[in-house]
Design an enzyme around this catalytic site. Structure first.
Site, PDB file in Angstrom:
ATOM      1  N   PHE A   1      37.554  38.726  42.990  1.00  0.00           N
ATOM      2  CA  PHE A   1      37.409  37.281  42.839  1.00  0.00           C
ATOM      3  C   PHE A   1      37.409  36.562  44.188  1.00  0.00           C
ATOM      4  O   PHE A   1      36.408  35.949  44.602  1.00  0.00           O
ATOM      5  CB  PHE A   1      38.543  36.790  41.935  1.00  0.00           C
TER       6      PHE A   1
ATOM      7  N   GLY B   1      37.963  45.633  49.007  1.00  0.00           N
ATOM      8  CA  GLY B   1      37.897  45.115  47.638  1.00  0.00           C
ATOM      9  C   GLY B   1      36.870  44.020  47.503  1.00  0.00           C
ATOM     10  O   GLY B   1      37.091  43.012  46.816  1.00  0.00           O
ATOM     11  N   ALA B   2      35.702  44.218  48.117  1.00  0.00           N
ATOM     12  CA  ALA B   2      34.714  43.145  48.283  1.00  0.00           C
ATOM     13  C   ALA B   2      34.214  42.552  46.971  1.00  0.00           C
ATOM     14  O   ALA B   2      33.744  41.422  46.946  1.00  0.00           O
ATOM     15  CB  ALA B   2      33.529  43.651  49.110  1.00  0.00           C
ATOM     16  N   GLY B   3      34.289  43.302  45.877  1.00  0.00           N
ATOM     17  CA  GLY B   3      33.764  42.799  44.607  1.00  0.00           C
ATOM     18  C   GLY B   3      34.732  41.937  43.829  1.00  0.00           C
ATOM     19  O   GLY B   3      34.381  41.412  42.772  1.00  0.00           O
TER      20      GLY B   3
ATOM     21  N   LEU C   1      48.429  30.912  42.770  1.00  0.00           N
ATOM     22  CA  LEU C   1      47.555  31.339  41.677  1.00  0.00           C
ATOM     23  C   LEU C   1      46.147  30.809  41.933  1.00  0.00           C
ATOM     24  O   LEU C   1      45.944  29.605  42.067  1.00  0.00           O
ATOM     25  CB  LEU C   1      48.084  30.816  40.343  1.00  0.00           C
ATOM     26  N   VAL C   2      45.184  31.707  41.986  1.00  0.00           N
ATOM     27  CA  VAL C   2      43.828  31.337  42.388  1.00  0.00           C
ATOM     28  C   VAL C   2      42.986  30.953  41.170  1.00  0.00           C
ATOM     29  O   VAL C   2      42.880  31.709  40.205  1.00  0.00           O
ATOM     30  CB  VAL C   2      43.146  32.474  43.169  1.00  0.00           C
TER      31      VAL C   2
ATOM     32  N   LYS D   1      54.026  43.157  46.419  1.00  0.00           N
ATOM     33  CA  LYS D   1      53.526  42.296  47.495  1.00  0.00           C
ATOM     34  C   LYS D   1      54.580  42.086  48.582  1.00  0.00           C
ATOM     35  O   LYS D   1      54.251  42.030  49.778  1.00  0.00           O
ATOM     36  CB  LYS D   1      53.073  40.950  46.926  1.00  0.00           C
TER      37      LYS D   1
ATOM     38  N   ALA E   1      41.858  43.812  49.013  1.00  0.00           N
ATOM     39  CA  ALA E   1      42.027  44.716  47.870  1.00  0.00           C
ATOM     40  C   ALA E   1      43.498  44.929  47.537  1.00  0.00           C
ATOM     41  O   ALA E   1      44.301  45.241  48.419  1.00  0.00           O
ATOM     42  CB  ALA E   1      41.369  46.061  48.169  1.00  0.00           C
TER      43      ALA E   1
ATOM     44  N   LYS F   1      29.157  45.836  38.128  1.00  0.00           N
ATOM     45  CA  LYS F   1      30.090  44.734  38.367  1.00  0.00           C
ATOM     46  C   LYS F   1      30.073  44.263  39.822  1.00  0.00           C
ATOM     47  O   LYS F   1      30.595  43.196  40.134  1.00  0.00           O
ATOM     48  CB  LYS F   1      31.513  45.119  37.949  1.00  0.00           C
TER      49      LYS F   1
END
Length: 319
Positions: free
Chosen positions: A15, A11-13, A187-188, A162, A82, A42
């Site tokens: 946040f 999931g490199a793209g 929360l990031v 999760k 990801a 994106k």
């Protein structure tokens, strides 16, 4: 550090993953990044990173084992970042959240069976904070686990996804001899490397506009900067003594107090009215991570950098 060590970031793209890729490239790693479509605009920000010549993007899906296996081949380590994030109500939680999160994680771990020395799984503090039996005078740490029944009753499907993913990952790695370290960020927040708004940032933007969406409707905010999360991920990967699970949280703050701090920094935004000042809340602790040497940036710097980035990208405007 030895040059040209090769790792994979799923999931490199995203946040957090984008900041991790940036950090890894700066440290001399060769990075294999999985994305759904390497040619999608994106993901263009990844190709503009310093040392991007050491980044190779792979077209992969966490539910497609073969594509994952190709991306992970030859890598000494894997950062599994990801994961779908759906915090609002979803139509079919099993299909939208639980299956891709759990099955995707197991696919990644299966692809790590040859040659990978350590896997770092990005979980979530959602696996810890939904525990109503935990005393308020006791810091929530790595020994605190969310109550699955409590989450199911309240249809906290993201939490369930999760929790199950983390449980299955630990079981799989124990049975198959994989070295797994789990990091559970709160929360990031923080500036975005990509040009599109991710879901957690969208909730903060809405809050600054005077609207409350989950998780901003909660009476407490557990917050951590994306840059500090990426530091934590590399730290646990590089530390031979790192074991088990790590809570990654910088600040636990009542939502009304968070709002007041924002208002002092940015008085011209519309803020929601908050009436839960007397409600108790748990503190989420990261002492175990700090014992490895993890440090977090000051609250004001993180928030200023975040809001200024929203303004510069046009995601937010002053009233």
């Amino acid at each position: 550090m030895e040059e040209n060590r090769k790792v994979c970031v799923t999931g490199a793209g995203g946040f957090v993953a984008s900041w991790l890729v940036k950090l890894l490239l700066s440290k001399g790693f060769i990075v294999h990044g999985t994305v759904r479509d390497p040619d999608n605009p994106k993901n263009a920000h990844l190709r503009k990173l310093e040392h991007a010549e050491n980044l190779r993007l792979f077209k992969a899906d966490v539910l497609d084992y073969e594509s994952l296996s190709a991306a992970i081949a030859g890598c000494e380590g894997v950062f599994h970042v990801a994961s779908p994030v759906v915090l609002e109500a979803c139509h079919d939680p099993q299909v939208e959240l639980i299956q891709p999160t759990v099955d995707g994680t197991i696919n990644v771990l299966k692809a790590c069976s040859e040659g990978v020395r350590r896997v770092v799984l990005v979980s979530s503090c959602a696996t810890a904070v939904a525990n109503p039996a935990w005393p308020f005078d006791k810091i929530m740490d790595e020994n605190c686990y969310s109550d699955k029944v409590f989450c199911e009753e309240r249809e906290y499907w993201y939490f369930i996804s999760k929790i199950l993913s983390e449980e299955r990952a630990v079981e799989y790695c124990k049975s198959n001899g994989l070295d797994l370290v789990v990091v559970c960020p709160s929360l990031v927040v923080g500036p975005l490397l990509q040009q599109t708004v991710n879901q957690t940032s969208e909730h903060l933007i809405e809050f600054l506009k005077g609207r409350r969406k989950l998780p901003m409707t909660l009476h407490v905010q557990h917050l951590v900067d994306a840059r500090d999360v990426s530091d934590a991920l590399l730290l646990v990967y590089e530390s031979p003594e790192a074991r088990g699970r790590y809570i990654c949280n910088s600040f636990s703050i009542a939502t009304w107090e968070f709002c007041d701090k924002l208002r002092k920094l940015y008085p011209n935004f519309s803020y929601p009215k908050l009436n839960d000042k007397e409600k108790p809340y748990h503190i989420l602790g990261s002492e175990k991570l700090m014992q490895l040497g993890w440090k977090q940036m000051p609250f004001e710097k993180s928030i200023r950098d975040t809001v200024e980035d929203f303004l510069s990208k046009g995601f937010l405007t002053h009233n």
